[in-house]
Design an enzyme around this catalytic site. Sequence first.
Site, mmCIF file in Angstrom:
data_model
loop_
_atom_site.group_PDB
_atom_site.id
_atom_site.type_symbol
_atom_site.label_atom_id
_atom_site.label_comp_id
_atom_site.label_asym_id
_atom_site.label_seq_id
_atom_site.Cartn_x
_atom_site.Cartn_y
_atom_site.Cartn_z
ATOM 1 N N ASP A 8 -1.383 -9.773 -9.990
ATOM 2 C CA ASP A 8 -0.457 -9.257 -8.988
ATOM 3 C C ASP A 8 -0.270 -7.766 -9.264
ATOM 4 O OD1 ASP A 8 1.694 -10.162 -6.832
ATOM 5 O OD2 ASP A 8 2.628 -8.647 -8.116
ATOM 6 N N ASN A 38 3.242 1.192 -1.323
ATOM 7 C CA ASN A 38 3.052 1.292 0.126
ATOM 8 C C ASN A 38 4.124 2.167 0.774
ATOM 9 O OD1 ASN A 38 0.700 0.025 1.020
ATOM 10 N ND2 ASN A 38 1.605 -2.010 0.967
ATOM 11 N N HIS A 58 0.504 2.653 4.262
ATOM 12 C CA HIS A 58 -0.345 1.458 4.217
ATOM 13 C C HIS A 58 -1.833 1.780 4.135
ATOM 14 C CE1 HIS A 58 2.796 -1.565 4.679
ATOM 15 N NE2 HIS A 58 3.387 -0.746 5.537
ATOM 16 N N ASP A 91 -4.070 0.217 1.337
ATOM 17 C CA ASP A 91 -5.314 -0.539 1.526
ATOM 18 C C ASP A 91 -6.409 -0.010 0.605
ATOM 19 O OD1 ASP A 91 -4.129 -2.121 3.414
ATOM 20 O OD2 ASP A 91 -5.073 -1.156 5.151
ATOM 21 N N GLU A 104 -1.373 -8.586 -2.209
ATOM 22 C CA GLU A 104 -1.773 -7.767 -3.360
ATOM 23 C C GLU A 104 -2.120 -8.636 -4.561
ATOM 24 O OE1 GLU A 104 2.818 -7.823 -3.459
ATOM 25 O OE2 GLU A 104 1.214 -7.872 -1.972
#
Length: 313
Positions: free
Chosen positions: A184, A192, A197, A201, A228
């Site tokens: 994680d 973010n 975003h 990504d 994630e």
Amino acid sequence: MSSESPLLDDNAVYRTLLESTKAIPWKIDWATKQFAYIGPQIETLLGWKADSWVSVEDWAMRMHPEDRDYVVNFCVTQSQAGVDHEADYRALTKENGYVWIRDVVHVVRNDRGEVEALIGFMFDITERKKTEEKLLTLQKELEALSFKDGLTNIANRRRFDSGFELEWDRARSERQPLSMLLFDVDFFKQYNDLYGHTQGDQCLVDIAQTLSLALDGPRDLVARYGGEEFVVLLPEADAEVARKVAERCQRLLQKKAIVHALSPHGRRVTVSIGAGTVVPDGKIDRAGFIEAVDQQLYAAKKNGRDRIEHMQL
């Protein structure tokens, strides 16, 4: 053998019909295995003159080597049994190319029920085969895409689920260890929020590529588990190997040094890792094992993140 030999009582009408169609008619005498007739269209299609088709040996040798044994054995077996049949194969042209042929064969018997002759038609199915091959290629591409994560280009959850089921069954039958790592990304929401975003990504893409570099087993698998979260499957890896792989993942990410200004761990992107190893023996099922590893991930996050928690069953 001559292309002028009679096929159907030398009837001119039948001959005209047979030789004007794209299908190529032929007849083989069963006793001698010689061609009694083959349509002149064969020369247009393959380049071999009609009078060069003397025996079944010519038919067999003008077939692609990869198709020859199966097709010849199949056709001979069916003919001996008196069964009408079809066969698809690649026929070689005189110029060393090949054409896909479908041979449709009818077995002719005499009054005593004995095989007397074979009569058939050759059809050029090259275009059909090309279409089938394109469809098969497309199907394989779609299947590959269905197992690939669209963002990170590594395996997706569906691919992991499929591989995990297969490796679990194999480990159980062979009594081999199976290890799994759950990752994680630490403080990813904050990442973010801070960088947006699009950058988020790209961060996931970089992590996926980095984790892929940590694997060296021939059946090791890294997949995006969701959001994630990532997962690594390590067939035949014991607890020690699993820990080494997890530590290698941490080192590679540390070396990657993805900047995360809001992270308390060196202002860089880190991951929490839950690891588990099991030799499946019926005491725990797949879902139970995943849940146990997930609990280790939860412990890693609860105990400060940027760490590995491992369990062994």
